[in-house]
Enzyme design. Structure first.
Site, short mmCIF file in Angstrom:
data_model
loop_
_atom_site.label_atom_id
_atom_site.label_comp_id
_atom_site.label_asym_id
_atom_site.label_seq_id
_atom_site.Cartn_x
_atom_site.Cartn_y
_atom_site.Cartn_z
N GLU A 1 0.83 -1.23 0.00
CA GLU A 1 0.00 0.00 0.00
C GLU A 1 0.86 1.27 0.00
O GLU A 1 0.52 2.26 0.64
CB GLU A 1 -0.99 -0.01 1.18
N HIS B 1 1.23 5.83 -3.87
CA HIS B 1 1.65 7.19 -3.49
C HIS B 1 2.77 7.73 -4.39
O HIS B 1 3.10 8.92 -4.28
CB HIS B 1 2.17 7.20 -2.06
C1 LIG Z 1 -0.23 3.05 3.67
S1 LIG Z 1 1.35 3.24 4.36
C2 LIG Z 1 1.87 1.54 4.39
C3 LIG Z 1 2.96 1.31 5.38
C4 LIG Z 1 3.42 -0.13 5.48
N1 LIG Z 1 3.82 -0.64 4.21
C5 LIG Z 1 2.32 -0.97 6.07
O1 LIG Z 1 1.78 -1.78 5.31
O2 LIG Z 1 2.03 -0.87 7.26
C6 LIG Z 1 2.32 3.91 3.00
C7 LIG Z 1 3.80 4.01 3.32
O3 LIG Z 1 4.49 4.43 2.13
C8 LIG Z 1 5.41 5.44 2.48
N2 LIG Z 1 5.68 6.25 1.27
C9 LIG Z 1 4.79 6.85 0.48
N3 LIG Z 1 5.41 7.48 -0.53
C10 LIG Z 1 6.74 7.25 -0.36
C11 LIG Z 1 7.90 7.63 -1.08
N4 LIG Z 1 7.83 8.38 -2.18
N5 LIG Z 1 9.09 7.20 -0.63
C12 LIG Z 1 9.18 6.44 0.50
N6 LIG Z 1 8.12 6.07 1.23
C13 LIG Z 1 6.91 6.46 0.80
C14 LIG Z 1 4.73 6.20 3.59
O4 LIG Z 1 5.64 6.98 4.33
C15 LIG Z 1 4.16 5.02 4.39
O5 LIG Z 1 5.17 4.48 5.19
#
Ligand SMILES: C[S@@+](CC[C@H](N)C(=O)[O-])C[C@H]1O[C@@H](n2cnc3c(N)ncnc32)[C@H](O)[C@@H]1O
Length: 271
Positions: free
Chosen positions: A134, A138
């Site tokens: 997930e 992003h």
């Molecule tokens: C919905 S959370 C999911 C977190 C983890 N994978 C979980 O399942 O519990 C989305 C994660 O993606 C990270 N994220 C989003 N865009 C990112 C980017 N461009 N680079 C690094 N991390 C990113 C966010 O900081 C967050 O930790």
């Protein structure tokens, strides 16, 4: 504000609330797979799926978008792997480190770094398996996500993406509310993901529909649905209201068949 800055702010503002609202320190949906009978197992089911993708020889694992590091701990507790977790949110890294410190047996097996997975540090290379739960949606650029994942993997390495993918291309306000509510920039179809990944040297080898494993319309979801008009009014001022509106729109998009929740497995071409 760039898309990446928007995502960083979103997670800096919401992470602690996500942890309170969710279970098992995960920031993803529960999956009620075969044999799953408890919320805790449902919260870990995405981790179990990634675990199932590890090959016996895999040692170095990269978590792209690691949240507070729960997947890293899950994998390292079960296999002699080293896991590096990357998150764009500076709020999340110290939390991940704090939770990892509670498992001294895993000292040296898990590490976390603040970085953008669409522009990874040069020394993030040589991984056997990378995964994103997930987090891919992003990415400010899906092409940049695949390019960087391919660069981080060794030839023959595997990328696993668990996320929502687009099924319908029709313009629909529910998809718009999902995109804006959850800071989504890369909602693409499986075909488009395969095309973009292919351009980066990653071949799509498996695509599994996990949508039936979701539980949509729980009492909490019905409550949010009822509060939606109020939450929509608040979302410009409140990142939490924004997240709830996005989550509701995602549920509606699933119910309407506009999106699916899938596991995609890619292999990096040798050479
Ligand atoms: C919905 S959370 C999911 C977190 C983890 N994978 C979980 O399942 O519990 C989305 C994660 O993606 C990270 N994220 C989003 N865009 C990112 C980017 N461009 N680079 C690094 N991390 C990113 C966010 O900081 C967050 O930790």
């Amino acid at each position: 504000m760039t898309a990446s800055e928007g995502v960083r702010r979103y997670y800096d503002a919401n992470t602690r609330k996500f942890l309170l609202a969710g279970s098992q320190r995960t920031i993803h949906r529960e999956l009620w797979g075969p044999g799953v009978t408890s919320r805790s197992a449902a919260a870990h089911h995405a981790h179990a799926l990634v675990f199932g993708e590890l090959r016996p020889e895999d040692r170095r694992v990269l978590d792209l978008g690691c949240g507070v590091g729960t997947a890293a701990l899950y994998l390292a507790e079960r296999r002699p792997v080293e896991v590096l977790g990357i998150s764009i949110s500076p709020e999340q890294i110290p939390l991940a480190e704090r939770y990892a410190a509670r498992a001294p047996a895993l000292l040296g097996s898990v590490a976390f770094r603040e970085a953008d997975f669409t522009s990874l540090p040069a020394d993030v290379t040589g991984f056997d398996l990378a995964f994103a739960i997930e987090a891919f949606v992003h990415a400010a650029s899906a092409a940049a996500f695949f390019r960087e994942a391919a660069r981080a993997l060794r030839p023959g390495g595997v990328l696993v993406v668990i996320d929502d993918v687009l099924v319908s291309t029709a313009a629909d306000s529910r998809l718009e509310d999902f995109r804006s509510g959850w800071n989504v920039s890369s909602l693409v179809s499986v075909t488009e993901a395969a095309r973009l990944a292919g351009g980066a040297g990653l071949d799509l080898v498996r695509s599994v529909d996990l949508s039936p494993l979701q539980r949509l319309g729980r009492p909490r979801d019905r409550l949010i649905r009822l509060a939606r008009p109020v939450l929509r009014g608040l979302r410009r001022r409140s990142p939490w209201a924004q997240a709830l509106v996005g989550g509701d729109a995602l549920q509606q998009s699933h119910l309407a068949g506009l999106v699916e929740y899938r596991l995609l497995r890619f292999t990096r071409r040798p050479g």
